[in-house]
Scaffold this active site. Structure first.
Site, PDB file in Angstrom:
ATOM      1  N   CYS A  80      35.676  36.354  34.783  1.00  0.00           N
ATOM      2  CA  CYS A  80      34.660  35.539  34.107  1.00  0.00           C
ATOM      3  C   CYS A  80      33.506  35.194  35.041  1.00  0.00           C
ATOM      4  O   CYS A  80      33.665  35.150  36.252  1.00  0.00           O
ATOM      5  CB  CYS A  80      35.279  34.245  33.632  1.00  0.00           C
ATOM      6  SG  CYS A  80      36.732  34.448  32.634  1.00  0.00           S
ATOM      7  N   ARG A  88      31.411  42.177  37.342  1.00  0.00           N
ATOM      8  CA  ARG A  88      32.711  41.554  37.592  1.00  0.00           C
ATOM      9  C   ARG A  88      33.730  41.909  36.507  1.00  0.00           C
ATOM     10  O   ARG A  88      34.918  41.678  36.682  1.00  0.00           O
ATOM     11  CB  ARG A  88      32.550  40.031  37.660  1.00  0.00           C
ATOM     12  CG  ARG A  88      31.669  39.579  38.806  1.00  0.00           C
ATOM     13  CD  ARG A  88      31.293  38.124  38.655  1.00  0.00           C
ATOM     14  NE  ARG A  88      32.448  37.265  38.757  1.00  0.00           N
ATOM     15  CZ  ARG A  88      32.823  36.626  39.844  1.00  0.00           C
ATOM     16  NH1 ARG A  88      32.114  36.749  40.939  1.00  0.00           N
ATOM     17  NH2 ARG A  88      33.880  35.856  39.857  1.00  0.00           N
ATOM     18  N   TRP A 134      36.459  37.156  30.563  1.00  0.00           N
ATOM     19  CA  TRP A 134      37.480  38.194  30.735  1.00  0.00           C
ATOM     20  C   TRP A 134      38.762  37.573  30.191  1.00  0.00           C
ATOM     21  O   TRP A 134      39.299  36.637  30.778  1.00  0.00           O
ATOM     22  CB  TRP A 134      37.591  38.522  32.219  1.00  0.00           C
ATOM     23  CG  TRP A 134      38.487  39.659  32.576  1.00  0.00           C
ATOM     24  CD1 TRP A 134      38.202  40.996  32.516  1.00  0.00           C
ATOM     25  CD2 TRP A 134      39.820  39.569  33.108  1.00  0.00           C
ATOM     26  NE1 TRP A 134      39.279  41.731  32.963  1.00  0.00           N
ATOM     27  CE2 TRP A 134      40.274  40.884  33.336  1.00  0.00           C
ATOM     28  CE3 TRP A 134      40.673  38.515  33.415  1.00  0.00           C
ATOM     29  CZ2 TRP A 134      41.540  41.165  33.841  1.00  0.00           C
ATOM     30  CZ3 TRP A 134      41.941  38.782  33.921  1.00  0.00           C
ATOM     31  CH2 TRP A 134      42.353  40.104  34.127  1.00  0.00           C
ATOM     32  N   ASN A 158      35.823  29.256  34.308  1.00  0.00           N
ATOM     33  CA  ASN A 158      36.524  30.385  34.945  1.00  0.00           C
ATOM     34  C   ASN A 158      37.848  29.848  35.462  1.00  0.00           C
ATOM     35  O   ASN A 158      37.885  28.750  36.023  1.00  0.00           O
ATOM     36  CB  ASN A 158      35.742  30.920  36.156  1.00  0.00           C
ATOM     37  CG  ASN A 158      34.479  31.637  35.765  1.00  0.00           C
ATOM     38  OD1 ASN A 158      34.170  31.756  34.597  1.00  0.00           O
ATOM     39  ND2 ASN A 158      33.752  32.109  36.765  1.00  0.00           N
ATOM     40  N   GLY A 159      38.912  30.634  35.332  1.00  0.00           N
ATOM     41  CA  GLY A 159      40.211  30.171  35.838  1.00  0.00           C
ATOM     42  C   GLY A 159      41.201  30.016  34.701  1.00  0.00           C
ATOM     43  O   GLY A 159      40.975  30.481  33.581  1.00  0.00           O
ATOM     44  N   GLU A 210      45.140  54.760  48.538  1.00  0.00           N
ATOM     45  CA  GLU A 210      43.800  54.310  48.162  1.00  0.00           C
ATOM     46  C   GLU A 210      43.108  55.347  47.265  1.00  0.00           C
ATOM     47  O   GLU A 210      42.462  54.984  46.285  1.00  0.00           O
ATOM     48  CB  GLU A 210      42.988  54.027  49.439  1.00  0.00           C
ATOM     49  CG  GLU A 210      41.542  53.632  49.229  1.00  0.00           C
ATOM     50  CD  GLU A 210      41.333  52.374  48.389  1.00  0.00           C
ATOM     51  OE1 GLU A 210      42.290  51.679  48.069  1.00  0.00           O
ATOM     52  OE2 GLU A 210      40.176  52.120  48.032  1.00  0.00           O
ATOM     53  N   LYS A 249      41.879  54.540  43.471  1.00  0.00           N
ATOM     54  CA  LYS A 249      40.499  54.746  43.014  1.00  0.00           C
ATOM     55  C   LYS A 249      40.493  55.565  41.730  1.00  0.00           C
ATOM     56  O   LYS A 249      39.770  55.252  40.796  1.00  0.00           O
ATOM     57  CB  LYS A 249      39.647  55.482  44.070  1.00  0.00           C
ATOM     58  CG  LYS A 249      39.227  54.710  45.293  1.00  0.00           C
ATOM     59  CD  LYS A 249      38.216  53.627  45.078  1.00  0.00           C
ATOM     60  CE  LYS A 249      38.866  52.331  44.706  1.00  0.00           C
ATOM     61  NZ  LYS A 249      39.327  51.446  45.713  1.00  0.00           N
ATOM     62  N   GLU A 298      41.857  53.525  38.691  1.00  0.00           N
ATOM     63  CA  GLU A 298      40.981  52.430  38.262  1.00  0.00           C
ATOM     64  C   GLU A 298      39.816  52.896  37.402  1.00  0.00           C
ATOM     65  O   GLU A 298      39.496  52.271  36.410  1.00  0.00           O
ATOM     66  CB  GLU A 298      40.352  51.760  39.492  1.00  0.00           C
ATOM     67  CG  GLU A 298      41.247  50.845  40.237  1.00  0.00           C
ATOM     68  CD  GLU A 298      40.487  50.118  41.313  1.00  0.00           C
ATOM     69  OE1 GLU A 298      40.357  48.907  41.205  1.00  0.00           O
ATOM     70  OE2 GLU A 298      39.998  50.768  42.275  1.00  0.00           O
ATOM     71  N   HIS A 306      61.838  64.184  47.943  1.00  0.00           N
ATOM     72  CA  HIS A 306      62.901  63.242  47.543  1.00  0.00           C
ATOM     73  C   HIS A 306      62.713  62.752  46.109  1.00  0.00           C
ATOM     74  O   HIS A 306      63.300  61.750  45.721  1.00  0.00           O
ATOM     75  CB  HIS A 306      62.931  62.052  48.510  1.00  0.00           C
ATOM     76  CG  HIS A 306      63.257  62.460  49.917  1.00  0.00           C
ATOM     77  ND1 HIS A 306      64.498  62.879  50.308  1.00  0.00           N
ATOM     78  CD2 HIS A 306      62.469  62.551  51.016  1.00  0.00           C
ATOM     79  CE1 HIS A 306      64.486  63.195  51.589  1.00  0.00           C
ATOM     80  NE2 HIS A 306      63.257  63.010  52.045  1.00  0.00           N
ATOM     81  N   LYS A 332      36.115  42.365  39.148  1.00  0.00           N
ATOM     82  CA  LYS A 332      35.748  42.563  40.545  1.00  0.00           C
ATOM     83  C   LYS A 332      36.511  41.613  41.452  1.00  0.00           C
ATOM     84  O   LYS A 332      37.022  42.014  42.488  1.00  0.00           O
ATOM     85  CB  LYS A 332      34.231  42.392  40.728  1.00  0.00           C
ATOM     86  CG  LYS A 332      33.753  42.633  42.170  1.00  0.00           C
ATOM     87  CD  LYS A 332      34.045  44.063  42.618  1.00  0.00           C
ATOM     88  CE  LYS A 332      33.765  44.298  44.083  1.00  0.00           C
ATOM     89  NZ  LYS A 332      34.408  45.538  44.553  1.00  0.00           N
TER      90      LYS A 332
HETATM   91  O1  M6R Z   1      38.386  40.916  46.861  1.00  0.00           O
HETATM   92  P1  M6R Z   1      39.710  41.419  47.366  1.00  0.00           P
HETATM   93  O2  M6R Z   1      39.579  42.407  48.444  1.00  0.00           O
HETATM   94  O3  M6R Z   1      40.656  40.299  47.725  1.00  0.00           O
HETATM   95  O4  M6R Z   1      40.334  42.140  46.112  1.00  0.00           O
HETATM   96  C1  M6R Z   1      41.615  42.671  46.142  1.00  0.00           C
HETATM   97  C2  M6R Z   1      41.844  43.607  44.971  1.00  0.00           C
HETATM   98  O5  M6R Z   1      41.720  42.910  43.762  1.00  0.00           O
HETATM   99  C3  M6R Z   1      40.840  44.766  44.976  1.00  0.00           C
HETATM  100  O6  M6R Z   1      40.893  45.487  46.164  1.00  0.00           O
HETATM  101  C4  M6R Z   1      41.117  45.716  43.806  1.00  0.00           C
HETATM  102  O7  M6R Z   1      42.328  46.382  43.981  1.00  0.00           O
HETATM  103  C5  M6R Z   1      39.954  46.687  43.669  1.00  0.00           C
HETATM  104  N1  M6R Z   1      39.630  46.852  42.291  1.00  0.00           N
HETATM  105  C6  M6R Z   1      40.212  48.000  44.297  1.00  0.00           C
HETATM  106  O8  M6R Z   1      39.213  48.928  44.046  1.00  0.00           O
END
Ligand code: M6R
Length: 608
Positions: A2, A27, A74, A100-101, A481, A485, A488, A504, A603
């Site tokens: 949010c 975000r 959100w 937010n929250g 990673e 990516k 996501e 395995h 975000k």
């Molecule tokens: O802001 P942060 O680095 O604490 O965020 C952690 C994760 O939420 C963040 O890395 C998330 O996995 C990303 N979308 C990765 O691309």
């Protein structure tokens, strides 16, 4: 996640709030709305969908006001819908709240309020706040907010207006970010500086339970004990261009291509090539404590957690300092062996991740020293930690973290170098590492030149349903990673594995429809990785290999080869992740996905 924007001032706040909401789109959100005070009461508009749709909806109404609040939602409690979108209005129509929250005890509060005859018009936890403030109101909004929040358990960033106090926004926060900003005869509140940067770089950070009262005469702040306090105004150093696309099709692509610069920025003034050492102003004074700690932990989430895994490997291999990596979300609940002799590093791009903040609180309660590795200056994690290092990657707007990851690993390399030298690494080895770090920006440029080739490969694989990423040593977190990516932003299922683990279990999945990304630099496990690739080929899997520049042998077995310059394990993960970032980017574009705002993602994840 949010987003909140609010305006009080001499101008019409509606376009300011709408523009701010657009700047917060990155975000992630599913609905949005705006409320303003028009002299006679509150005017409200909300939509499911994009801010551009909200703009179209309000355009004919020519809404105008010097006091306005807006929100991008959100969904957490209740589906994305107009009714559940913020702002939420109290039953008497006089109060508008953006939040937010999460209000954890909202159900109990809602039942109690309903028993008194209060009628709710949404499924949200936020509407409970509007109701509580309404019940507590007796002529002073900030007092009503304070009283209402005394019943509440949870996290919040809030901006609230009341029809009877037509020149005022009251704001407060607990566990969710919120800043206020000072312009020329105009004032702002926002959950993220990016929303108001065009208008002001003078920012006030609210601490938990502090209340800000914004009027045309200025900003007043009150401590959690309701004492009026004066707060420092911080100057934001980044520029508006940094939160714009600057000609790139997506923020993610801009951020991938900015890495030669951002990696350089992470090292600037910190590398001591003549001495074969590094200097990190924010934590130099803590190095003794780090060396002599009984336990060292890295805690983080998502991509930052992958950076932490690389940090752990470097600490142990080069500084010979044992340490552990914990998901922040697990750390808090597993009774960690942490005490006054422990050091906990919290790694976070946003500095606002609720799970990481909770892990920090847990570590602090157990008297550990907690250090931060953060990107966003002045963020909650930066403020909650005893000392720390900023990675200086600049604002990261794409939801998929790219440049923050490489800057985090760069800072972890510097930290490892510093500790390793203290633990006996020779100056000569230190100098070699410095040279390798200094060459990084140039080497990253070199890797980025393969973007067109990667885009072509992406076309061949964009219809895949699954991907497997394989790597060993420091390249195992890189494989994780790369897979993250892809998941996501393209919604393709992908998994990262230590290459030797393939036999395995995951090998059962391999057939002609399964692309494998094999990270196979010429290091000590190269031959083993080549064998893994052979095993994949024997089962008709298709292989995209990441290899060291000049490696001709691998061309005979892999379907496609992408090259990276030779690198030490200090810099290898940084170089190797870049083709993987580009691969997921181009696959997502091929599939027509919303690269910068992937579905369901935010975000910064400010809820646990
Ligand atoms: O802001 P942060 O680095 O604490 O965020 C952690 C994760 O939420 C963040 O890395 C998330 O996995 C990303 N979308 C990765 O691309």
């Amino acid at each position: 996640m949010c987003g909140i924007v609010g305006y009080v001032g001499k101008n019409n706040g509606v376009p300011v709030v709408m523009e701010g909401l657009q700047r917060l789109e990155y975000r992630g959100y599913d609905s949005c709305g705006i409320a303003l005070l028009n002299g006679g009461g509150i005017e409200l508009e909300k939509v499911t969908g994009k801010v551009s749709e909200l703009m179209q909806t309000i355009a004919p109404r020519q809404m105008k006001s010097g006091v306005a609040i807006g929100h991008t939602r959100w969904a957490t409690h209740g589906m994305p819908s107009r009714a559940n979108a913020h702002p939420h209005i109290s039953q008497d129509g006089k109060i508008a709240v953006v939040h937010n929250g999460i209000i954890e005890n909202y159900k109990v509060l809602r039942d109690e309020l309903e028993n008194t005859g209060y009628i709710f018009s949404s499924e949200t936890d936020t509407e409970v706040l509007a109701a509580l403030i309404c019940q507590a109101y007796s002529g002073n909004l900030e007092h009503a907010v304070r009283e209402a929040l005394s019943y509440v358990v949870g996290a919040y960033g809030l901006a609230i207006i009341h029809a009877d106090e037509p020149e005022k926004i009251v704001c407060t926060r607990k566990g969710a970010p919120l800043i206020m900003a000072v312009g020329e005869d105009e004032y702002f509140v926002a959950s993220d500086v990016a929303a108001i940067l065009k208008y002001s770089k003078n920012v006030i950070y609210l601490e938990n339970d502090e209340i800000g009262v914004i009027t045309r005469d200025g900003i007043k702040t009150y401590s959690s004990d309701d004492e009026q306090i004066s707060k420092k105004i911080h100057k934001i150093t980044f520029k508006l261009e940094e939160v714009e696309k600057s000609g790139y099709e997506h923020f993610m692509l801009k951020e991938i291509f900015s890495q030669p610069q951002t990696i350089y920025d992470a090292m600037r003034g910190r590398l001591l090539p003549e001495e074969g050492n590094a200097h990190l102003g924010g934590i130099d004074h803590m190095t003794g404590a780090i060396l002599h700690a009984d336990q060292r932990y890295f805690t983080a989430c998502g991509t930052s957690w992958h950076a932490a895994l690389i940090g752990e490997m470097m600490f142990e291999q080069f500084a010979r300092l044992p340490c552990e990596v914990e998901y922040a979300s697990e750390f808090r609940y597993r009774e960690p062996l942490v005490d006054a002799k422990s050091i906990v590093f919290a790694i976070s791009q946003s500095g606002e991740t609720a799970d990481t903040l909770a892990a920090i609180q847990e570590a602090k309660q157990r008297d550990a020293k907690v250090l931060g590795i953060c990107n966003v200056v002045g963020s909650s994690i930066a403020r909650e930690t005893e000392a720390g290092v900023y990675i200086h990657a600049g604002p990261e707007i794409g939801v998929a973290s790219t440049k923050a990851f490489t800057s985090q690993v760069t800072v972890l390399s510097l930290l490892t170098l510093k500790l390793a030298r203290l633990m006996g690494m020779s100056q000569e080895n230190g100098k070699a590492i410095c040279q390798s770090l200094q060459k990084l920006p140039e080497n990253v440029e070199w890797v980025l030149k393969q973007a067109d080739q990667i885009a072509e490969i992406a076309k061949l694989y964009s219809d895949a349903s699954n991907f497997l990423y394989l790597g060993r040593g420091v390249n195992f977190p890189v494989a994780l990673e790369g897979a993250l990516k892809l998941k996501e932003i393209s919604y393709i299922h992908a998994e990262g594995y230590p290459a030797a683990e393939m036999k395995h279990g995951p090998i059962a999945l391999i057939d002609e429809s399964m692309p494998i990304v094999a990270i196979a630099p010429q290091d000590k496990t190269y031959d083993k990785l080549i064998s893994n690739i052979e095993e994949v080929k024997a089962r008709k899997g298709r292989v995209i290999a990441l290899a060291t520049q000049g490696d001709e042998r691998i061309k005979d077995i892999a379907d496609h080869v992408l090259y990276v310059p030779p690198a030490l394990s200090f810099t290898a993960p940084i170089l190797n992740v870049i083709p993987l970032q580009l691969l997921s980017y181009y696959i997502a574009v091929e599939r027509g996905c919303n690269v910068d705002q992937p579905r369901n993602l935010a975000k910064s994840v400010t809820v646990e």
